[in-house]
Design an enzyme around this catalytic site. Structure first.
Site, PDB file in Angstrom:
ATOM      1  CG  ASP A   3       4.590   1.068  -4.885  1.00 39.35           C
ATOM      2  OD1 ASP A   3       3.812   1.549  -5.838  1.00 39.35           O
ATOM      3  OD2 ASP A   3       3.966   0.983  -3.516  1.00 39.35           O
ATOM      4  CB  SER A  41       2.992   7.229  -1.521  1.00 39.38           C
ATOM      5  OG  SER A  41       3.249   6.167  -0.524  1.00 39.38           O
ATOM      6  CG  HIS A  58       0.629   2.668  -3.113  1.00 38.52           C
ATOM      7  ND1 HIS A  58       1.975   2.671  -2.773  1.00 38.52           N
ATOM      8  CD2 HIS A  58       0.065   3.509  -2.493  1.00 38.52           C
ATOM      9  CE1 HIS A  58       2.344   3.712  -2.008  1.00 38.52           C
ATOM     10  NE2 HIS A  58       1.018   4.166  -1.767  1.00 38.52           N
TER      11      HIS A  58
HETATM   12  N1  ARG Z   1       1.791   1.311   3.289  1.00 39.82           N
HETATM   13  C1  ARG Z   1       1.914   2.015   2.278  1.00 39.82           C
HETATM   14  C2  ARG Z   1       1.294   3.359   2.241  1.00 39.82           C
HETATM   15  O1  ARG Z   1       0.553   3.694   3.258  1.00 39.82           O
HETATM   16  C3  ARG Z   1       1.594   1.379   0.915  1.00 39.82           C
HETATM   17  C4  ARG Z   1       0.190   1.029   0.961  1.00 39.82           C
HETATM   18  C5  ARG Z   1      -0.361   0.438  -0.587  1.00 39.82           C
HETATM   19  N2  ARG Z   1       0.065  -1.148  -0.658  1.00 39.82           N
HETATM   20  C6  ARG Z   1      -0.893  -2.137   0.153  1.00 39.82           C
HETATM   21  N3  ARG Z   1      -0.497  -3.180   0.159  1.00 39.82           N
HETATM   22  N4  ARG Z   1      -2.048  -1.880   0.576  1.00 39.82           N
HETATM   23  O2  ARG Z   1       0.327   3.736   1.538  1.00 39.82           O
HETATM   24  N1  ASP Z   2       2.519   4.339   1.756  1.00 45.35           N
HETATM   25  C1  ASP Z   2       2.211   5.784   2.414  1.00 45.35           C
HETATM   26  C2  ASP Z   2       1.520   6.665   1.247  1.00 45.35           C
HETATM   27  O1  ASP Z   2       0.844   6.052   0.267  1.00 45.35           O
HETATM   28  C3  ASP Z   2       3.600   6.633   2.718  1.00 45.35           C
HETATM   29  C4  ASP Z   2       3.722   6.337   4.105  1.00 45.35           C
HETATM   30  O2  ASP Z   2       2.730   6.345   4.943  1.00 45.35           O
HETATM   31  O3  ASP Z   2       4.854   6.248   4.652  1.00 45.35           O
HETATM   32  O4  ASP Z   2       1.634   7.912   1.133  1.00 45.35           O
END
Ligand code: ARG
Ligand code: ASP
Length: 712
Positions: free
Chosen positions: A218, A647, A83
């Site tokens: 990921d 991330s 991502h």
């Molecule tokens: N929750 C994670 C973060 O805050 C991954 C986000 C990417 N994935 C998604 N399905 N939107 O960045």
């Molecule tokens: N998914 C988040 C990021 O893209 C990481 C988190 O918020 O734990 O940095």
């Protein structure tokens, strides 16, 4: 002293000791080496951060200003999340050659794909510079204070000798109580090496986002290129793979619960030291407002996306980004309630006041300011979210800024090109009809949820959604902003150059445009009735928060303080661990490939599994990548305190070897940005075994594994 406070003081040490167990995002030059060693770390703080000789920090970079990435080979091979590399993977994709769907694997270095504009930043040095930056500020108040600080920062930067490819960034810590200078080094030739298909790299998509148990692979891979002298260089095909000072060995040893791990990266933003009243406002006002707005937008988009595949493709990435924080905030509110965050803070404040009575005045003022600010803050939350999610209004905002800039005589060719490029790329994935519906519904929400003094005159007419939808549709049809009406003989969505050919005419038409007028009425009411009060109270809150922070640090001698995250390099540590987030629910710390197959829904856009992976699973062709259970581990959780920006961060073991790739948190613990709680807060990582398994067995790219130092 009241009975309540007495009771709190009595209960507090146990509560605080618990809450403090491992949370924290530490500046790498100020590590709690002893606690880390007690938890199992075998290396020393100097192995993690050292400016005299190579150390682990030389393998950790900020990836393109947001995520984190790490070097895993002597040839500058870089690992980050799928991502995080998504934009680059997408940019190399075409309908005929869709790298998002099919994945991409360079066969050799010549096949690696350049990404103009992408950069990585190393941290060369970190110094505390509080004395230099706060010099001569003792008796100053705002706005002189900020001016003097900015001047001192400039003086400091100019006094430092650095290379042309280096920069110095000075950052405030502890709300302006301390300052740190970071010397950074930027590499700009970053090439895409490999990425699994989305059905692995984004497996589970929005449904599984923020959720454990998780089965997402990921990850994506890049390589840093340098000039022949190994120094940063602009892209050139003659550049060579960067030779790092240090790279991370990759361990594929089995994991065991309670193993020590630490995560090294660039966390974006946390607010762990707010007063109770601020947390309460987030929990009861701000988050619920944001959630409500996004819920309406997402529901309306989803209805259309489910029945129309063109819309689904157009809105997939936007939907994911709106849904990401929508889901996060829901988890955050639940988590704040469940971890009794407000009560805990109230108790803590009581204990501080008991030790230093002066803190009472600070807290009383903060309480008053937050309560005074509450109606404006609520309007700010609704207004910003509505305008962001009603795309038609957001576009109107771009044209509003354009007119303002023309009228101020500030619009030049460069700015104009920027605007045209921005709106053109926006229109590419925009459906005016669909957004008219979203906008209508959001206006209804805004009209119903907003106190009358914050609404433009006559806005009550939007209160009824059924009336509203056709009204906004009609406005949208007659608007040039939506591209449904013409100006200068063209639409802005069709021939933007022609639509801009006579700017006087364009501006006159915009000013009469129904959508533009609607936006202006909202914006101007907000800027008059809410924003000045909101901002001025926030200024006072910030000053007091600085004082409150200093008082907490001076009074609570037993607590080890770390500065809130601010996108600077940090270390957080903890243990590999499952959790028991709800009654009778208990989570293991590790998921496996069998779990991917349990979630498999053939043809589904979130839970499809590529055929080759199914074949490997059926043949149990796992090579050296299975663990003691005989299956391939996919993800695992630990108690590391992470946030957005972490991330792509490396998760390392007691010896500093890479064991996982951080990418998310468990939903029940996402309040960790405000109140980390070791009972529920878990970071989620991809297991290195899964990453290597996919590279080797799925992608047949053993040449990449041969570059690495694999610890078996
Ligand atoms: N929750 C994670 C973060 O805050 C991954 C986000 C990417 N994935 C998604 N399905 N939107 O960045
Ligand atoms: N998914 C988040 C990021 O893209 C990481 C988190 O918020 O734990 O940095």
């Amino acid at each position: 002293m009241t009975k309540k406070i007495l009771l709190s003081v009595f209960l507090l040490p146990a509560a605080m000791a618990f809450a403090q167990q491992y949370g924290g995002m530490w500046i790498p030059t100020e590590l709690n080496e002893k606690e880390m060693k007690d938890l199992g770390m075998k290396i020393s703080a100097k192995d993690i951060f050292n400016t005299q000789k190579p150390s682990i920090k030389d393998a950790v970079v900020q990836f393109n200003g947001g995520c984190t990435a790490e070097i895993i080979s002597p040839k500058g091979l870089l690992l980050t999340n799928h991502h995080c590399g998504y934009g680059q993977i997408q940019a190399h994709s075409t309908v005929q050659n869709d790298l998002l769907s099919n994945g991409f694997w360079a066969k050799n270095p010549d096949g690696e794909l350049p990404n103009p504009g992408v950069k990585v930043d190393f941290i060369v040095d970190i110094k505390e510079v509080t004395d230099q930056i706060l010099e001569g500020t003792d008796n100053l108040v705002e706005p002189e204070l900020t001016k003097k600080i900015n001047k001192n920062i400039e003086v400091y930067k100019n006094s430092q000798k650095i290379e042309s490819y280096q920069s110095i960034i000075v950052k405030s810590m502890y709300y302006g109580n301390k300052y740190y200078a970071f010397t950074t080094e930027t590499y700009k030739d970053i090439r895409l090496v490999g990425a699994p298909p989305q059905s692995i790299g984004k497996f589970g998509s929005d449904t599984d986002n923020w959720v454990w148990p998780r089965h997402t692979g990921d990850f994506s891979m890049f390589r840093i290129y340098a000039g022949k002298d190994n120094k940063p260089a602009e892209y050139s095909k003659d550049n060579v793979p960067y030779v790092p000072k240090h790279y991370l060995p990759v361990s594929i040893k089995d994991k065991t619960e309670n193993d020590f791990t630490f995560v090294f990266g660039f966390p974006g933003k946390t607010t762990e030291y707010l007063p109770a009243v601020a947390v309460e406002k987030i929990m009861t006002d701000i988050d619920p407002a944001r959630i409500a707005v996004r819920e309406v937008a997402l529901k309306t988009l989803d209805e259309k996306m489910r029945t129309d595949s063109e819309t689904r493709i157009k809105y997939a990435s936007k939907y994911a980004s709106v849904a990401n924080y929508w889901k996060k905030w829901i988890g955050e509110v639940e988590g704040l309630k469940k971890s009794n965050a407000v009560e805990k803070k109230v108790m803590y404040e009581g204990s501080l006041v008991a030790k230093n009575h002066e803190i009472k005045a600070t807290l009383d003022q903060l309480n008053k300011l937050y309560n005074d600010q509450a109606p404006y803050a609520l309007n700010n939350a609704y207004y910003t979210e509505v305008v962001r999610n009603a795309e038609t209004l957001k576009l109107a905002g771009d044209y509003y800024d354009y007119i303002a800039s023309v009228e101020a005589g500030k619009m030049d060719d460069k700015e104009l090109t920027k605007l045209k490029t921005k709106v053109t790329s926006f229109y590419k994935d925009y459906s005016a009809e669909l957004d008219a519906k979203v906008t209508a519904k959001l206006l209804t929400l805004y009209a119903n949820k907003t106190a009358p003094q914050f609404l433009p005159i006559g806005f009550a007419k939007y209160k009824d959604e059924n009336q509203n939808v056709p009204v906004i549709e009609e406005m949208s049809k007659n608007s040039i902003i939506t591209g449904r009406a013409q100006v200068n003989g063209a639409t802005l969505t069709g021939d933007i150059e022609k639509a801009f050919s006579n700017q006087d005419k364009l501006i006159k038409t915009l000013k009469k445009d129904p959508i533009y007028q609607l936006y202006v009425s909202m914006k101007e009411t907000y800027m008059k009735n809410a924003d000045p009060q909101f901002t001025s109270l926030q200024g006072k809150i910030d000053e007091l928060q600085k004082k409150f922070m200093a008082q907490q640090m001076a009074t609570d001698k037993d607590r080890k303080f770390f500065p809130d995250a601010n996108s600077t390099l940090r270390v957080t540590y903890g243990k590999v661990k499952g959790s028991t987030p709800r009654d009778a629910v208990s989570y293991g710390y590790q998921t496996h490939l069998a779990g991917v197959m349990e979630k498999y829904i053939p043809g589904d856009y979130e839970f499809d599994v590529p055929k080759k992976l199914i074949d490997l699973y059926n043949k149990k062709d796992y090579g050296i990548y299975k663990d003691k259970t005989g299956d391939v581990p996919v993800g695992f959780t630990a108690t590391n305190h992470t946030t957005g920006g972490n991330s792509g961060s490396p998760a390392l073991d007691a010896n500093g070897n890479l064991v996982g790739l951080n990418f998310d948190r468990q939903w029940e613990g996402t309040m960790s940005d405000i109140n980390y709680d070791p009972r529920f807060s878990r970071n989620i990582m991809v297991d290195t075994k899964y990453i290597l398994f996919i590279i080797d067995k799925y992608a047949d790219s053993k040449w990449l594994i041969d570059e690495m130092k694999v610890i078996k």
